[in-house]
Design an enzyme around this catalytic site. Structure first.
Site, PDB file in Angstrom:
ATOM      1  N   TYR A   1       3.962   4.483   3.242  1.00  7.12           N
ATOM      2  CA  TYR A   1       3.956   3.473   4.304  1.00  7.12           C
ATOM      3  C   TYR A   1       5.127   2.497   4.234  1.00  7.12           C
ATOM      4  CZ  TYR A   1      -0.666   5.438   4.968  1.00  7.12           C
ATOM      5  OH  TYR A   1      -1.705   6.320   5.204  1.00  7.12           O
TER       6      TYR A   1
ATOM      7  N   GLU B   1      -0.796   4.325  20.860  1.00 11.41           N
ATOM      8  CA  GLU B   1      -1.243   4.607  19.488  1.00 11.41           C
ATOM      9  C   GLU B   1      -0.016   4.735  18.604  1.00 11.41           C
ATOM     10  OE1 GLU B   1      -3.523   8.237  19.348  1.00 11.41           O
ATOM     11  OE2 GLU B   1      -3.241   8.467  17.188  1.00 11.41           O
TER      12      GLU B   1
ATOM     13  N   ARG C   1       0.837  -1.203   0.000  1.00 10.41           N
ATOM     14  CA  ARG C   1       0.000   0.000   0.000  1.00 10.41           C
ATOM     15  C   ARG C   1       0.878   1.261   0.000  1.00 10.41           C
ATOM     16  NH1 ARG C   1      -3.316   2.311   5.240  1.00 10.41           N
ATOM     17  NH2 ARG C   1      -4.145   4.175   4.215  1.00 10.41           N
TER      18      ARG C   1
ATOM     19  N   ARG D   1      -6.187  14.379   9.305  1.00 11.84           N
ATOM     20  CA  ARG D   1      -5.219  13.455   9.920  1.00 11.84           C
ATOM     21  C   ARG D   1      -4.523  14.072  11.136  1.00 11.84           C
ATOM     22  NH1 ARG D   1      -4.967   9.240   6.103  1.00 11.84           N
ATOM     23  NH2 ARG D   1      -5.112   9.987   3.964  1.00 11.84           N
TER      24      ARG D   1
ATOM     25  N   HIS E   1      -8.957   8.970  13.288  1.00  8.10           N
ATOM     26  CA  HIS E   1      -9.436  10.339  13.124  1.00  8.10           C
ATOM     27  C   HIS E   1     -10.956  10.454  13.189  1.00  8.10           C
ATOM     28  CE1 HIS E   1      -5.341  10.433  11.701  1.00  8.10           C
ATOM     29  NE2 HIS E   1      -5.642   9.700  10.648  1.00  8.10           N
TER      30      HIS E   1
ATOM     31  N   ALA F   1      -7.410   4.979   9.549  1.00  3.68           N
ATOM     32  CA  ALA F   1      -8.280   6.147   9.411  1.00  3.68           C
ATOM     33  C   ALA F   1      -9.276   6.275  10.559  1.00  3.68           C
ATOM     34  CB  ALA F   1      -9.015   6.092   8.074  1.00  3.68           C
TER      35      ALA F   1
ATOM     36  N   ASP G   1     -14.096   5.061  22.860  1.00  3.74           N
ATOM     37  CA  ASP G   1     -14.930   4.670  24.003  1.00  3.74           C
ATOM     38  C   ASP G   1     -14.548   3.275  24.495  1.00  3.74           C
ATOM     39  OD1 ASP G   1     -16.309   7.034  23.983  1.00  3.74           O
ATOM     40  OD2 ASP G   1     -18.178   6.215  23.175  1.00  3.74           O
TER      41      ASP G   1
ATOM     42  N   ILE H   1       2.513   4.813  11.141  1.00  2.00           N
ATOM     43  CA  ILE H   1       3.704   4.641  10.313  1.00  2.00           C
ATOM     44  C   ILE H   1       4.182   6.003   9.828  1.00  2.00           C
ATOM     45  CG2 ILE H   1       4.567   3.586   8.182  1.00  2.00           C
ATOM     46  CD1 ILE H   1       2.225   1.488   8.636  1.00  2.00           C
ATOM     47  N   SER H   2       3.235   6.789   9.347  1.00  2.00           N
ATOM     48  CA  SER H   2       3.565   8.128   8.854  1.00  2.00           C
ATOM     49  C   SER H   2       3.446   9.136   9.993  1.00  2.00           C
ATOM     50  CB  SER H   2       2.611   8.513   7.712  1.00  2.00           C
ATOM     51  OG  SER H   2       1.272   8.581   8.183  1.00  2.00           O
TER      52      SER H   2
END
Ligand code: DQA
Length: 155
Positions: free
Chosen positions: A25, A103, A20, A117, A85, A82, A92, A106-107
């Site tokens: 990435y 958390e 990908r 983002r 975000h 994604a 929750d 990669i980027s």
């Protein structure tokens, strides 16, 4: 020797790392992570039992986190993709299951052009965030999480 069971959990579109958008990435897959953890931790890597999983769906990720709680998993390294975000539901879940999480991205999400983002629903319910180090972000996340599990008050 203490043993830390760590779940490394990837969210949507992270099942084909290496293929990908490699310009963002990278070209390495998750199979590189155990070796990178060993590079960082040396012999202390033997204290860590890593389990890997990836889910594309928001509910599947929540189910997997609830399963981690039920199994007594000590900590989670989470790249929610994604959903980072967008997903209040995932945040929750992390807020109640009582499994410490780091958390990872990669980027460097804050250096990317899309403003969406630059926000994370996860950030307020995790121990900390690692972003921008490519596949190394996972290994750094594992190392930071193990350190936190050993000394929660100082990290
Ligand atoms: C990502 C960053 C997110 O913005 C994106 O949606 C991903 C991957 C990262 O690892 O850099 O899927 O979490």
């Amino acid at each position: 020797m203490p043993r830390y069971d760590i779940l490394v959990l990837n969210g949507p579109n992270l099942g084909h790392l290496g293929q990908r958008q490699p310009e963002i990435y990278g070209r390495q897959g998750m199979d590189a992570v155990p070796g990178l953890v060993r590079e960082l931790l040396g012999p202390r890597a033997d204290e860590v039992a890593l389990r890997f999983d990836q889910k594309n769906g928001e509910g599947q990720l929540i189910d997997r986190l609830e399963q981690a709680r039920a199994e007594g998993t000590h900590g989670v390294v989470l790249n929610a993709g994604a959903y980072t975000h967008t997903s209040l539901a995932l945040a929750d879940c992390l807020a109640w299951i009582g499994v410490p999480a780091v958390e990872v991205h990669i980027s460097n999400v804050w250096a990317r052009p899309e403003a969406v983002r630059h926000t994370s629903h996860m950030a307020r319910v995790v121990v900390g965030v690692v972003a921008g180090f490519g596949i190394d972000s996972y290994a750094l996340g594992v190392a930071a999480l193990v350190r936190h599990l050993k000394q929660p008050s100082t990290t």
